[in-house]
Design an enzyme around this catalytic site. Structure first.
Site, PDB file in Angstrom:
ATOM      1  N   ASP A  16       0.873  -1.162   0.000  1.00  0.00           N
ATOM      2  CA  ASP A  16       0.000   0.000   0.000  1.00  0.00           C
ATOM      3  C   ASP A  16       0.919   1.224   0.000  1.00  0.00           C
ATOM      4  O   ASP A  16       2.107   1.103   0.323  1.00  0.00           O
ATOM      5  CB  ASP A  16      -0.872  -0.056   1.262  1.00  0.00           C
ATOM      6  CG  ASP A  16      -1.710   1.190   1.456  1.00  0.00           C
ATOM      7  OD1 ASP A  16      -2.256   1.679   0.458  1.00  0.00           O
ATOM      8  OD2 ASP A  16      -1.808   1.665   2.596  1.00  0.00           O
ATOM      9  N   ASP A  18      -0.097   5.042   1.090  1.00  0.00           N
ATOM     10  CA  ASP A  18      -0.280   5.983   2.196  1.00  0.00           C
ATOM     11  C   ASP A  18      -0.165   5.291   3.553  1.00  0.00           C
ATOM     12  O   ASP A  18      -0.844   4.296   3.808  1.00  0.00           O
ATOM     13  CB  ASP A  18      -1.660   6.641   2.086  1.00  0.00           C
ATOM     14  CG  ASP A  18      -1.769   7.487   0.827  1.00  0.00           C
ATOM     15  OD1 ASP A  18      -1.203   8.580   0.817  1.00  0.00           O
ATOM     16  OD2 ASP A  18      -2.403   7.025  -0.148  1.00  0.00           O
TER      17      ASP A  18
END
Length: 454
Positions: A16, A18
């Site tokens: 991922d 963020d």
């Protein structure tokens, strides 16, 4: 299932973006997110201007794992069995007696749905990541304001809150300089974003050199993704990854079929035609895990390539990757740095880890250590009729050991380890603390004066 997990055994390593590869200066980004939602409610929806004023310590209210009971205006911290451990009406903490009166000692009425990881309905909202979390404080203050002015019993502010979120985070917002959030991050990236440590960049290259396929799967749109990656990894960031997938719309990326969520190509950050299949590495938008896995089979030449995915959201990353795709999952949990002062030994010799993040800000400690809500992992429940109080795991803590392979405070915590390092995984036949690296949160460790466990 074997007791140990090693990156050396994985063919594919996914990330991922963020709060995983790109970490934020939390107090500063929390304030910006709060302001971006509050500005919208005040200017567009006519809410009280007092919402724009934020006391320095008020972000203490923010705690991952809270559930907003929308109709009641109550925030709840749940035990692993679904009972309510702590609660507040608006920002005001409820007493144990008030909790008993409102919720009893039984499973909360929506626990079945929330534990199936349905994180948002018209009835409740689950706060499980740092993009959402400042909104919890804003909603709590909206409840306080409505009580003060209107004496409401049922609340209908949620539609306005959703509009505020959509206004600030919608796909076109970055390009159009719309809302408060994107224009500010574009102008002052250093204020909000932490650059990726050299150890992590080196580790990503090491994974690639070892023949691993590297993925980036983010729900951020491609233009924001580019800004983040250039800032935290450098202008050559695309060289770190074989496949980049933006606007992935997780958790739908894992749960939807190819027809429901086809991959799309990108041109100048604009989505193009839908693809019938995914045939080669590159940068794509939207998509689904099924077609991605078909491509990974081709790329690895294996029928059953082993994938591990790193992410910070239980609802969008960890649960769906494990539940729908049966991938290994590494949960990035900054709370491991903050729970009752637990920090990895290494952090002591690295002032940046402790100083750089929050230097010069009024909030000297990361705001994820909430005095109002207590430990993310455990809580005490008073005994009835003079019985001894009991110590219980939170529902958030239970989810970690159920759906994560291991949990770590940051990528940096493991970047210097050899790729064949064997982590003890969370599993039903070992202790509930087994999968935490480098060490379990202090709240979960037995101590001399510990009270009975439930």
């Amino acid at each position: 299932m074997q007791q140990h997990f090693s990156l050396a055994d994985c063919d594919v390593v996914g990330f991922d973006l963020d709060h995983t590869l790109c970490r934020y200066h939390l107090p500063q980004s929390a304030r910006l997110i709060y302001d971006s939602f509050a500005q919208y409610l005040v200017t567009e929806k006519g809410y009280d201007e007092d919402l724009l004023i934020l006391a320095p310590d008020s972000l203490d209210f923010c705690c991952k794992g809270l559930v907003l009971d929308i109709e009641e205006g109550n925030f709840l911290k749940l035990a692993e069995d679904g009972t309510v451990l702590r609660a507040s009406h608006g920002t005001k903490s409820m007493t144990f007696e008030e909790i008993l009166e409102n919720y009893g000692r039984r499973e909360w009425k929506h626990f079945n749905t929330v534990s199936g990881m349905v994180s948002r309905t018209a009835k409740y909202y689950l706060y499980d990541n740092y993009f959402d979390l400042p909104g919890a404080l804003l909603c709590a203050r909206v409840v306080d304001s409505l009580d003060q002015h209107d004496g409401q019993k049922k609340y209908d502010f949620w539609k306005d809150m959703v509009a505020a979120i959509q206004h600030n985070y919608k796909i076109s917002a970055f390009k159009e300089d719309c809302g408060t959030y994107f224009p500010e991050v574009k102008t002052h990236p250093d204020k909000y974003l932490q650059r990726c440590p050299e150890s992590v960049k080196k580790w990503l290259k090491q994974l690639k050199n070892a023949g691993k396929i590297l993925l980036l799967i983010t729900s951020s749109h491609s233009d924001y993704c580019r800004l983040l990656c250039e800032h935290v990894l450098g202008n050559d960031f695309e060289e770190y990854f074989d496949i980049l997938i933006t606007n992935a719309l997780k958790p739908g990326f894992f749960s939807h079929t190819p027809n429901q969520r086809p991959f799309r190509t990108l041109e100048n950050d604009e989505e193009q035609e839908a693809l019938l299949s995914l045939d080669k590495p590159g940068w794509y938008s939207q998509g689904n895990a099924i077609q991605l896995y078909d491509l990974l089979k081709k790329m690895t030449g294996k029928l059953d390539p082993k994938v591990v995915y790193f992410g910070d959201s239980m609802h969008s990353d960890i649960f769906p990757a494990r539940h729908y795709s049966n991938w290994e999952t590494v949960f990035i949990l900054e709370e491991l740095l903050g729970d009752e002062g637990t920090v990895p030994a290494k952090a002591e010799s690295e002032p940046l880890e402790k100083k750089g993040k929050y230097e010069g800000d009024q909030l000297e400690v990361p705001y994820f250590v909430s005095k109002q809500w207590g430990s993310f992992f455990m809580d005490r429940v008073p005994g009835l009729e003079n019985a001894e109080e009991t110590l219980v795991h939170t529902w958030s803590c239970k989810c970690i050991s159920t759906y994560s392979t291991i949990a770590i405070p940051s990528l940096e915590a493991i970047a210097d380890l050899p790729l064949d390092y064997r982590f003890t995984r969370f599993s039903s036949d070992s202790s509930p603390t087994a999968g935490y690296y480098p060490s379990p949160p202090r709240a979960l460790l037995p101590n001399e004066d510990s009270v009975t466990m439930k």
